[in-house]
Design a protein around this motif. Structure first.
Motif, PDB file in Angstrom:
ATOM      1  N   VAL A   1       0.860  -1.202   0.000  1.00  0.00           N
ATOM      2  CA  VAL A   1       0.000   0.000   0.000  1.00  0.00           C
ATOM      3  C   VAL A   1       0.886   1.240   0.000  1.00  0.00           C
ATOM      4  N   ILE A   2       1.932   1.225   0.820  1.00  0.00           N
ATOM      5  CA  ILE A   2       2.824   2.395   0.866  1.00  0.00           C
ATOM      6  C   ILE A   2       3.537   2.576  -0.483  1.00  0.00           C
ATOM      7  N   GLU A   3       3.980   1.462  -1.048  1.00  0.00           N
ATOM      8  CA  GLU A   3       4.695   1.563  -2.330  1.00  0.00           C
ATOM      9  C   GLU A   3       3.795   2.158  -3.423  1.00  0.00           C
ATOM     10  N   LYS A   4       2.513   1.746  -3.432  1.00  0.00           N
ATOM     11  CA  LYS A   4       1.636   2.196  -4.514  1.00  0.00           C
ATOM     12  C   LYS A   4       0.898   3.502  -4.197  1.00  0.00           C
ATOM     13  N   ILE A   5       0.501   3.668  -2.964  1.00  0.00           N
ATOM     14  CA  ILE A   5      -0.379   4.802  -2.645  1.00  0.00           C
ATOM     15  C   ILE A   5       0.406   6.036  -2.183  1.00  0.00           C
ATOM     16  N   TYR A   6       1.490   5.803  -1.451  1.00  0.00           N
ATOM     17  CA  TYR A   6       2.174   6.970  -0.894  1.00  0.00           C
ATOM     18  C   TYR A   6       2.718   7.941  -1.959  1.00  0.00           C
ATOM     19  N   PRO A   7       3.301   7.458  -3.065  1.00  0.00           N
ATOM     20  CA  PRO A   7       3.741   8.413  -4.105  1.00  0.00           C
ATOM     21  C   PRO A   7       2.567   9.223  -4.655  1.00  0.00           C
TER      22      PRO A   7
END
Ligand code: TYM
Length: 333
Positions: A284-290
């Motif tokens: 989730v962090i890899e895909k959503i944070y950017p």
């Protein structure tokens, strides 16, 4: 045959991963297809069917545009605009409301859910909301509508309205009948607190959803606290049937990592939830944070969002005003 894609998102704040996985992420896939026109609308007229704070609404329109662009929509390839800036949407809604039947609208489950017990106090706008949606779609001769599962009934209504209009005015195929495009496995992302309830912007609990603008810590914390059962993760899809929370989290993981559910099950079969949740937080962090970072940057750049809206409005108006002229002609105005 050329394709015309239309979809809309309400600028009501709290855009979440359900909106992203169920809708916005797919918008991006279409804009690179050949012979395809993509039109994506920030549906502010839909938003005011429930009370909105005017300053927040303005801000949320910018945030939604920012979310579109941060997710990968390119305003040179897709028409991105704000619904209220193109008057044909409201005009079309009135006219189509005269084709729609009360009985059809009375069956709309989303109205029942949103109005709740106190239906007498719901706005008339909330009740006729699906007719405005039909206007959005039909004005552009849309062939395909990418949406989450919750909008399926509204699309069926759109087709009924289009068919009735075509029949009543003896104008076969004047309105095209649009096809819903609903993803098979990930069209209904559920609440993190309750696997049988849809993840929703209006859920009072922030812990029920991962917002597109959540910080990394918040994402980790929400996933850590997400409801689960006590069993280890199963090895096949059939065993997920009575485990709604596990099914939902596995769905989120599969969708964000672009792999089918059975592959995810293979990966985590027999593992406990804490291991799986760590991996889920990572993806989730890899895909959503950017997206979140980019969104926050873009929404502050008012010149940028205004430019997109201005260009999008011009392009959308050109198409919609021509169609409304034809509609008026057909009905004898
Ligand atoms: P809205 O703003 O509620 O939601 C935007 C999109 O996100 C999808 N969605 C979900 N998908 C999967 N899981 C979830 N938990 C989830 N929650 C929301 C919705 O299905 C939608 O695709 N009436 C529409 C907006 C609209 C529209 C249109 C859509 C207005 N006119 C014309 C298509 C075509 C709505 O309120 O979406």
């Amino acid at each position: 045959m050329s394709k015309k894609i239309f979809s809309g998102v309400q600028p009501t704040g709290n855009l979440h991963i359900g909106n992203y996985i169920g809708a916005i992420n797919n918008f991006v896939n279409f804009q690179n297809q050949e012979n395809t026109t993509c039109i994506y609308c920030v549906v502010d007229l839909h938003a005011i069917t429930v009370r909105q704070n005017p300053a927040e609404l303005k801000n949320n329109v910018r945030e939604t545009i920012a979310a579109f662009v941060a997710s990968g929509l390119d305003y040179n390839k897709s028409i991105i605009f704000q619904q209220s800036m193109v008057p044909a949407h409201s005009e079309g809604a009135w006219i189509l409301g005269c084709s729609a039947r009360m009985g059809w609208l009375n069956r709309m489950t989303q109205f029942k859910e949103k109005a709740g017990k106190d239906k007498e106090k719901a706005s008339v706008g909330l009740y006729v909301y699906p007719v405005l949606m039909a206007s959005d779609i039909l004005l552009y001769d849309t062939t395909h509508v990418p949406v989450g599962e919750d909008q399926k009934q509204h699309l069926e209504l759109t087709r009924d309205i289009a068919q009735k209009f075509n029949q009543d005015f003896n104008s076969p195929s004047f309105f095209k009948l649009p096809e819903p495009m609903i993803q098979k496995n990930f069209s209904r992302i559920m609440s993190l607190k309750d696997g049988v309830k849809k993840m929703s912007k209006s859920d009072p609990s922030e812990m029920s959803r991962i917002n597109l603008n959540d910080s990394k810590d918040t994402i980790v914390n929400k996933i850590k606290k997400a409801k689960t059962d006590t069993l280890p993760l199963p090895g096949n899809e059939k065993e997920l049937e009575n485990r709604p929370e596990a099914k939902n989290l596995i769905g989120i993981y599969s969708s964000l990592s672009n792999q089918n559910v059975s592959k995810t099950m293979e990966e985590f079969s027999g593992k406990n939830f804490s291991d799986f949740k760590n991996k889920l937080s990572e993806i989730v962090i890899e895909k959503i944070y950017p997206i979140s970072k980019e969104m926050n940057k873009l929404k502050k750049d008012q010149n940028f969002t205004d430019k997109i809206l201005k260009e999008g409005t011009n392009k959308a108006s050109e198409i919609a005003s021509k169609k409304i002229k034809d509609i008026k002609n057909i009905i004898g105005f």
